[in-house]
Design a protein around this motif. Structure first.
Motif, mmCIF file in Angstrom:
data_model
loop_
_atom_site.group_PDB
_atom_site.id
_atom_site.type_symbol
_atom_site.label_atom_id
_atom_site.label_comp_id
_atom_site.label_asym_id
_atom_site.label_seq_id
_atom_site.Cartn_x
_atom_site.Cartn_y
_atom_site.Cartn_z
ATOM 1 N N SER A 90 -27.578 28.475 -43.922
ATOM 2 C CA SER A 90 -28.766 28.205 -43.108
ATOM 3 C C SER A 90 -29.398 29.493 -42.604
ATOM 4 O O SER A 90 -30.620 29.657 -42.657
ATOM 5 C CB SER A 90 -28.406 27.301 -41.922
ATOM 6 O OG SER A 90 -27.986 26.046 -42.388
ATOM 7 N N THR A 91 -28.576 30.416 -42.138
ATOM 8 C CA THR A 91 -29.082 31.714 -41.670
ATOM 9 C C THR A 91 -29.716 32.477 -42.816
ATOM 10 O O THR A 91 -30.815 33.029 -42.678
ATOM 11 C CB THR A 91 -27.935 32.543 -41.049
ATOM 12 O OG1 THR A 91 -27.392 31.824 -39.942
ATOM 13 C CG2 THR A 91 -28.423 33.896 -40.576
ATOM 14 N N PHE A 92 -29.046 32.493 -43.945
ATOM 15 C CA PHE A 92 -29.554 33.182 -45.127
ATOM 16 C C PHE A 92 -30.914 32.623 -45.548
ATOM 17 O O PHE A 92 -31.871 33.370 -45.770
ATOM 18 C CB PHE A 92 -28.535 33.048 -46.269
ATOM 19 C CG PHE A 92 -28.997 33.590 -47.579
ATOM 20 C CD1 PHE A 92 -29.043 34.958 -47.807
ATOM 21 C CD2 PHE A 92 -29.389 32.739 -48.603
ATOM 22 C CE1 PHE A 92 -29.464 35.463 -49.031
ATOM 23 C CE2 PHE A 92 -29.809 33.228 -49.820
ATOM 24 C CZ PHE A 92 -29.857 34.592 -50.039
ATOM 25 N N CYS A 93 -31.011 31.287 -45.646
ATOM 26 C CA CYS A 93 -32.270 30.650 -46.052
ATOM 27 C C CYS A 93 -33.394 30.969 -45.064
ATOM 28 O O CYS A 93 -34.522 31.263 -45.468
ATOM 29 C CB CYS A 93 -32.099 29.141 -46.162
ATOM 30 S SG CYS A 93 -31.160 28.643 -47.597
ATOM 31 N N LYS A 94 -33.077 30.917 -43.790
ATOM 32 C CA LYS A 94 -34.076 31.204 -42.760
ATOM 33 C C LYS A 94 -34.591 32.637 -42.903
ATOM 34 O O LYS A 94 -35.800 32.883 -42.856
ATOM 35 C CB LYS A 94 -33.468 30.996 -41.368
ATOM 36 C CG LYS A 94 -34.420 31.215 -40.235
ATOM 37 C CD LYS A 94 -33.739 30.959 -38.902
ATOM 38 C CE LYS A 94 -34.686 31.284 -37.763
ATOM 39 N NZ LYS A 94 -34.052 31.140 -36.465
ATOM 40 N N GLN A 95 -33.687 33.587 -43.095
ATOM 41 C CA GLN A 95 -34.081 34.994 -43.234
ATOM 42 C C GLN A 95 -34.911 35.218 -44.499
ATOM 43 O O GLN A 95 -35.926 35.914 -44.467
ATOM 44 C CB GLN A 95 -32.857 35.897 -43.241
ATOM 45 C CG GLN A 95 -32.166 35.956 -41.897
ATOM 46 C CD GLN A 95 -30.818 36.666 -41.950
ATOM 47 O OE1 GLN A 95 -30.180 36.733 -42.990
ATOM 48 N NE2 GLN A 95 -30.381 37.164 -40.799
ATOM 49 N N ASN A 97 -36.663 32.939 -46.210
ATOM 50 C CA ASN A 97 -37.944 32.257 -46.064
ATOM 51 C C ASN A 97 -38.901 33.026 -45.159
ATOM 52 O O ASN A 97 -40.095 33.101 -45.428
ATOM 53 C CB ASN A 97 -37.745 30.829 -45.560
ATOM 54 C CG ASN A 97 -37.188 29.914 -46.624
ATOM 55 O OD1 ASN A 97 -37.394 30.135 -47.824
ATOM 56 N ND2 ASN A 97 -36.469 28.887 -46.204
ATOM 57 N N GLU A 98 -38.365 33.605 -44.094
ATOM 58 C CA GLU A 98 -39.197 34.420 -43.194
ATOM 59 C C GLU A 98 -39.718 35.653 -43.930
ATOM 60 O O GLU A 98 -40.884 36.019 -43.803
ATOM 61 C CB GLU A 98 -38.405 34.827 -41.952
ATOM 62 C CG GLU A 98 -39.219 35.551 -40.910
ATOM 63 C CD GLU A 98 -40.391 34.736 -40.361
ATOM 64 O OE1 GLU A 98 -41.430 35.359 -40.055
ATOM 65 O OE2 GLU A 98 -40.277 33.502 -40.239
ATOM 66 N N PHE A 99 -38.870 36.270 -44.717
ATOM 67 C CA PHE A 99 -39.272 37.441 -45.492
ATOM 68 C C PHE A 99 -40.362 37.068 -46.500
ATOM 69 O O PHE A 99 -41.353 37.786 -46.654
ATOM 70 C CB PHE A 99 -38.062 38.039 -46.210
ATOM 71 C CG PHE A 99 -38.369 39.299 -46.962
ATOM 72 C CD1 PHE A 99 -38.445 40.512 -46.304
ATOM 73 C CD2 PHE A 99 -38.611 39.251 -48.326
ATOM 74 C CE1 PHE A 99 -38.747 41.674 -46.986
ATOM 75 C CE2 PHE A 99 -38.908 40.405 -49.030
ATOM 76 C CZ PHE A 99 -38.986 41.623 -48.356
ATOM 77 N N ILE A 100 -40.196 35.935 -47.160
ATOM 78 C CA ILE A 100 -41.201 35.464 -48.121
ATOM 79 C C ILE A 100 -42.524 35.210 -47.412
ATOM 80 O O ILE A 100 -43.594 35.622 -47.895
ATOM 81 C CB ILE A 100 -40.710 34.191 -48.848
ATOM 82 C CG1 ILE A 100 -39.557 34.545 -49.785
ATOM 83 C CG2 ILE A 100 -41.851 33.513 -49.608
ATOM 84 C CD1 ILE A 100 -38.836 33.336 -50.359
ATOM 85 N N LYS A 101 -42.464 34.562 -46.275
ATOM 86 C CA LYS A 101 -43.681 34.267 -45.505
ATOM 87 C C LYS A 101 -44.396 35.556 -45.116
ATOM 88 O O LYS A 101 -45.616 35.679 -45.268
ATOM 89 C CB LYS A 101 -43.319 33.458 -44.256
ATOM 90 C CG LYS A 101 -44.505 33.067 -43.416
ATOM 91 C CD LYS A 101 -44.066 32.271 -42.203
ATOM 92 C CE LYS A 101 -45.250 32.029 -41.306
ATOM 93 N NZ LYS A 101 -44.847 31.462 -40.019
ATOM 94 N N GLU A 102 -43.651 36.533 -44.622
ATOM 95 C CA GLU A 102 -44.248 37.818 -44.243
ATOM 96 C C GLU A 102 -44.852 38.516 -45.461
ATOM 97 O O GLU A 102 -45.920 39.118 -45.367
ATOM 98 C CB GLU A 102 -43.203 38.717 -43.586
ATOM 99 C CG GLU A 102 -42.776 38.248 -42.220
ATOM 100 C CD GLU A 102 -41.587 39.024 -41.675
ATOM 101 O OE1 GLU A 102 -41.118 39.988 -42.331
ATOM 102 O OE2 GLU A 102 -41.103 38.663 -40.582
ATOM 103 N N SER A 103 -44.178 38.437 -46.599
ATOM 104 C CA SER A 103 -44.684 39.060 -47.824
ATOM 105 C C SER A 103 -45.977 38.404 -48.275
ATOM 106 O O SER A 103 -46.916 39.078 -48.701
ATOM 107 C CB SER A 103 -43.650 38.959 -48.949
ATOM 108 O OG SER A 103 -42.499 39.684 -48.605
ATOM 109 N N GLU A 104 -46.040 37.072 -48.174
ATOM 110 C CA GLU A 104 -47.260 36.346 -48.544
ATOM 111 C C GLU A 104 -48.406 36.699 -47.609
ATOM 112 O O GLU A 104 -49.539 36.874 -48.046
ATOM 113 C CB GLU A 104 -47.000 34.840 -48.543
ATOM 114 C CG GLU A 104 -46.121 34.399 -49.692
ATOM 115 C CD GLU A 104 -45.678 32.943 -49.585
ATOM 116 O OE1 GLU A 104 -45.807 32.341 -48.501
ATOM 117 O OE2 GLU A 104 -45.176 32.428 -50.615
ATOM 118 N N GLU A 105 -48.109 36.807 -46.312
ATOM 119 C CA GLU A 105 -49.138 37.186 -45.339
ATOM 120 C C GLU A 105 -49.643 38.601 -45.619
ATOM 121 O O GLU A 105 -50.835 38.858 -45.524
ATOM 122 C CB GLU A 105 -48.592 37.081 -43.921
ATOM 123 C CG GLU A 105 -48.372 35.648 -43.471
ATOM 124 C CD GLU A 105 -47.617 35.529 -42.154
ATOM 125 O OE1 GLU A 105 -47.214 36.569 -41.583
ATOM 126 O OE2 GLU A 105 -47.416 34.380 -41.702
#
Length: 112
Positions: A90-95, A97-105
């Motif tokens: 869960s921690t891994f997925c959250k991190q 996904n957050e990284f992907i979101k920041e990269s997309e932004e």
């Protein structure tokens, strides 16, 4: 699915599946295959290792369709390990996904 992704999550899927109910090997292969494409040659060595590490206990049960089946049962140690892996996943997925979101932004901001 990427082979490395599959290897990383396979142990957790096996533990979660047996946590629901005791299963025999082929039944477990079928259950895990609903999530990731695996074969018996992948699952049985994993079951052996998890049993040797005391996460599973095994017992034989007669089968109407042939020889007795070896069932896998999650031990208390196995339940603890499964919960630990689930927290880590869960921690891994959250991190990630957050990284992907920041990269997309960043990509969207760089375009404009």
């Amino acid at each position: 699915m990427n082979t490395q992704f599959k290897k990383g999550v396979l142990e957790l899927i096996v533990l979660l599946s047996v946590n629901k109910k005791d299963m025999y090997g082929y039944e477990l292969v079928s259950e895990v295959s609903k999530v990731v494409d695996v074969n018996e040659g992948t699952i049985y060595p994993l079951l052996k290792r998890l049993t040797n590490e005391k996460y599973f206990e095994t017992y034989l049960e007669e089968s109407k369709e042939g020889p007795p089946r070896k069932y896998y049962h999650l031990t208390i140690l196995g339940r603890r390990y499964q919960k630990e892996l689930l927290r880590e996943w869960s921690t891994f997925c959250k991190q990630v996904n957050e990284f992907i979101k920041e990269s997309e932004e960043y990509d969207e901001a760089a375009v404009y």
